[in-house]
Design an enzyme around this catalytic site. Structure first.
Site, PDB file in Angstrom:
ATOM      1  N   HIS A  17      -4.314  -1.680  -6.024  1.00  0.00           N
ATOM      2  CA  HIS A  17      -3.654  -0.547  -6.380  1.00  0.00           C
ATOM      3  C   HIS A  17      -4.468   0.601  -6.759  1.00  0.00           C
ATOM      4  O   HIS A  17      -5.331   0.390  -7.714  1.00  0.00           O
ATOM      5  CB  HIS A  17      -2.474  -1.003  -7.612  1.00  0.00           C
ATOM      6  CG  HIS A  17      -1.553  -2.270  -7.201  1.00  0.00           C
ATOM      7  ND1 HIS A  17      -0.629  -2.491  -8.131  1.00  0.00           N
ATOM      8  CD2 HIS A  17      -1.343  -2.806  -6.071  1.00  0.00           C
ATOM      9  CE1 HIS A  17       0.194  -3.105  -7.633  1.00  0.00           C
ATOM     10  NE2 HIS A  17      -0.190  -3.285  -6.079  1.00  0.00           N
ATOM     11  N   ASP A  60       0.858  -1.196   0.058  1.00  0.00           N
ATOM     12  CA  ASP A  60       0.180  -0.124  -0.068  1.00  0.00           C
ATOM     13  C   ASP A  60       0.732   1.311   0.108  1.00  0.00           C
ATOM     14  O   ASP A  60       0.426   2.416   0.513  1.00  0.00           O
ATOM     15  CB  ASP A  60      -1.079   0.186   1.282  1.00  0.00           C
ATOM     16  CG  ASP A  60      -1.656  -1.175   1.302  1.00  0.00           C
ATOM     17  OD1 ASP A  60      -2.095  -1.525   0.345  1.00  0.00           O
ATOM     18  OD2 ASP A  60      -1.895  -1.767   2.441  1.00  0.00           O
TER      19      ASP A  60
HETATM   20  P1  GDP Z   1      -0.436   0.440  -3.736  1.00  0.00           P
HETATM   21  O1  GDP Z   1      -1.269  -1.091  -3.761  1.00  0.00           O
HETATM   22  O2  GDP Z   1       0.990   0.113  -3.419  1.00  0.00           O
HETATM   23  O3  GDP Z   1      -0.818   0.680  -5.233  1.00  0.00           O
HETATM   24  O4  GDP Z   1      -1.010   1.215  -2.863  1.00  0.00           O
HETATM   25  P2  GDP Z   1      -2.713   1.470  -2.549  1.00  0.00           P
HETATM   26  O5  GDP Z   1      -3.454   2.147  -3.635  1.00  0.00           O
HETATM   27  O6  GDP Z   1      -3.437   0.529  -1.519  1.00  0.00           O
HETATM   28  O7  GDP Z   1      -2.627   2.819  -1.586  1.00  0.00           O
HETATM   29  C1  GDP Z   1      -2.007   3.898  -1.694  1.00  0.00           C
HETATM   30  C2  GDP Z   1      -3.209   5.200  -1.379  1.00  0.00           C
HETATM   31  O8  GDP Z   1      -2.578   6.407  -1.387  1.00  0.00           O
HETATM   32  C3  GDP Z   1      -3.953   5.109  -2.493  1.00  0.00           C
HETATM   33  O9  GDP Z   1      -5.434   5.462  -1.946  1.00  0.00           O
HETATM   34  C4  GDP Z   1      -3.364   6.049  -3.438  1.00  0.00           C
HETATM   35  O10 GDP Z   1      -4.475   7.116  -4.017  1.00  0.00           O
HETATM   36  C5  GDP Z   1      -3.147   7.363  -2.306  1.00  0.00           C
HETATM   37  N1  GDP Z   1      -1.749   7.940  -2.739  1.00  0.00           N
HETATM   38  C6  GDP Z   1      -0.693   7.611  -3.682  1.00  0.00           C
HETATM   39  N2  GDP Z   1      -0.018   8.624  -3.364  1.00  0.00           N
HETATM   40  C7  GDP Z   1      -0.460   9.720  -2.549  1.00  0.00           C
HETATM   41  C8  GDP Z   1       0.318  10.893  -2.371  1.00  0.00           C
HETATM   42  O11 GDP Z   1       1.189  11.262  -2.699  1.00  0.00           O
HETATM   43  N3  GDP Z   1      -0.346  11.484  -1.404  1.00  0.00           N
HETATM   44  C9  GDP Z   1      -1.764  11.216  -1.176  1.00  0.00           C
HETATM   45  N4  GDP Z   1      -2.505  11.994  -0.147  1.00  0.00           N
HETATM   46  N5  GDP Z   1      -2.299  10.030  -1.369  1.00  0.00           N
HETATM   47  C10 GDP Z   1      -1.416   9.052  -2.050  1.00  0.00           C
END
Ligand code: GDP
Length: 424
Positions: free
Chosen positions: A41, A13
């Site tokens: 993701h 995440d």
């Molecule tokens: P992944 O599984 O590694 O792709 O991550 P997830 O999607 O589960 O979780 C990452 C969360 O953080 C998601 O809700 C994204 O939209 C959000 N996100 C990613 N980068 C940023 C950022 O730089 N700032 C903020 N506020 N949210 C972010």
């Protein structure tokens, strides 16, 4: 031609999907090489907001070919639902931009049933499974007791194979768990329904990738979970059941001879962990609640509140080493704007001794964090797009992190949208 893996450095995440969505502009092919639909993701772009579970995050880019490699856990039913949901928002998904390896093994309904049954049996000792059948699936794969997607093109062979597997699997279902057995009809109906829908996407992706490589195409390998959830290198047994690390990308993608020119490790500016297992720098109470709300830390797949805490340098440095990261994308820096001082876990105390080395999993339960504080910046940075425009305290935080984790931070993300980042 260049090959790059985008991987998680921590517990998952970290924002990998967001980084893959951003970086796919420079790549021709995106390959998912392990895991199943058990993570999500999150991608936000001109088509809307998506939680991708099995589809590679390059699916939104016209001209990019997306591949589900032999290493993934292929759940035909949930993949089909995901394709329908994404296509409904105007994203074309055809056999031209999505290809599924004929060597990917199928998650069958009994894997999902067994995941549920085993977590139920474990009660308060459960692993925190997302109950998508992943652990029973990979156990079966290593026992050579799964069906490969390509078998859908050989119905007689498939029918014989299914009969043998069914006989064996029902022994476990009825004997160990006292559960209902599956019948040939149930399985045939399932494979017939979803097999027919997805057969046009299934092909020899290894061959396709070899040709793409020979033509000089650039390939992006997309990991599903972070280094600390890797089966061999993570916090076993609270890991996933496959290898999420970059080193596995060539094997699980169908291009075992591929060399990685770059490994982008994604690190969150603070720590989160979903599910069970040791999490040394965990916060509780109102402090945790405030950070969880600021970062909206709820699972993309399950909606479960994520456990939160300050960035863990010990675990992150280990993740960087395990992944062989060549550059870091630091995400969610904007979330830390809510803090006056930024806490950082710099060391652990294990058995009364301070250590900077990530311990053996069994020692993690007794490890205590050593916390230091850096100055906060106290203003919103979500609209900042250049390094020079970042407050100096935020610059100092980024520079401190890269120094202690021993890897250059090439990207700083300050929001979930595609363009909300700073390139250094
Ligand atoms: P992944 O599984 O590694 O792709 O991550 P997830 O999607 O589960 O979780 C990452 C969360 O953080 C998601 O809700 C994204 O939209 C959000 N996100 C990613 N980068 C940023 C950022 O730089 N700032 C903020 N506020 N949210 C972010």
């Amino acid at each position: 031609m260049k090959n790059c893996a985008i991987v998680g450095i921590n517990w998952g995440d970290e924002g990998k999907g967001r980084m893959v969505d951003l970086l796919t502009q420079d790549y021709d092919v995106v390959v998912r090489y392990q895991g199943g639909g058990n993570a999500g993701h999150t991608v936000i772009n001109e088509h809307g907001k998506f939680a991708l579970h099995l589809l590679p995050s390059g699916i939104f880019r016209p001209g990019v070919v997306n591949i589900l490699g032999n290493g993934v856990a292929l759940d035909l039913a949930s993949l089909w639902t995901e394709i329908e949901n994404v296509a409904e928002k105007g994203v074309p998904i055809t056999p031209d931009n999505l290809k599924i390896s004929d060597r990917a093994s199928l998650v069958l309904p009994w894997h999902i049933a067994l995941d549920e049954l085993e977590e139920h049996r474990l009660k308060d000792k459960k692993y925190g499974s997302t109950k998508q059948g992943i652990a029973p699936f990979y156990s079966d794969k290593y026992q050579k007791k799964t069906i490969q997607a390509g078998e859908l093109f050989y119905p007689d062979y498939l029918a014989r194979h299914l009969k043998d597997l069914l006989e064996w699997k029902n022994l476990t279902l009825t004997g160990v768990y006292d559960a209902q057995p599956y019948t040939t009809e149930m399985l045939c109906e399932y494979l017939h329904d979803y097999g027919n829908k997805l057969k046009p996407f299934i092909c020899d992706t290894g061959n396709w990738l070899r040709s793409a490589q020979a033509e000089g195409k650039s390939i992006l390998f997309e990991a599903q979970l972070g280094a600390l959830r890797d089966l061999d290198y993570g916090i076993y047994p609270y890991t996933t059941s496959s290898n999420a690390i970059a080193a596995y990308a060539p094997v699980g993608s169908g291009l075992p001879s591929a060399k990685l020119d770059e490994v982008v490790g994604v690190v969150k500016a603070y720590s989160t962990c979903v599910g069970e297992g040791p999490f040394v720098c965990e916060w509780f109470g109102s402090e945790a609640e405030k950070l969880r709300e600021a970062g909206f830390e709820y699972g993309a797949k399950t909606g479960r509140p994520r456990r939160v805490g300050p960035i863990d340098i010990v675990a992150t440095r280990y993740g960087v080493q395990t992944q062989g990261a060549t550059t870091i994308a630091l995400t969610k820096l904007d979330v830390l704007s809510c803090m006056d001082q930024i806490p950082v876990c710099t060391k652990y105390v294990v058995n009364g001794m301070e250590t900077e080395r990530f311990p053996f999993p069994a020692a993690l339960a007794d490890a205590k964090p050593v916390i230091e504080y850096l100055e906060g910046w106290g203003c919103d940075i979500s609209t900042v797009r250049t390094w020079d425009a970042l407050p100096k305290q935020a610059q100092a935080y980024v520079e401190y992190i890269e120094q202690v984790i021993e890897c250059h931070i090439g990207y700083v993300s300050v929001g979930p949208e595609r363009d909300a980042y700073i390139k250094r």
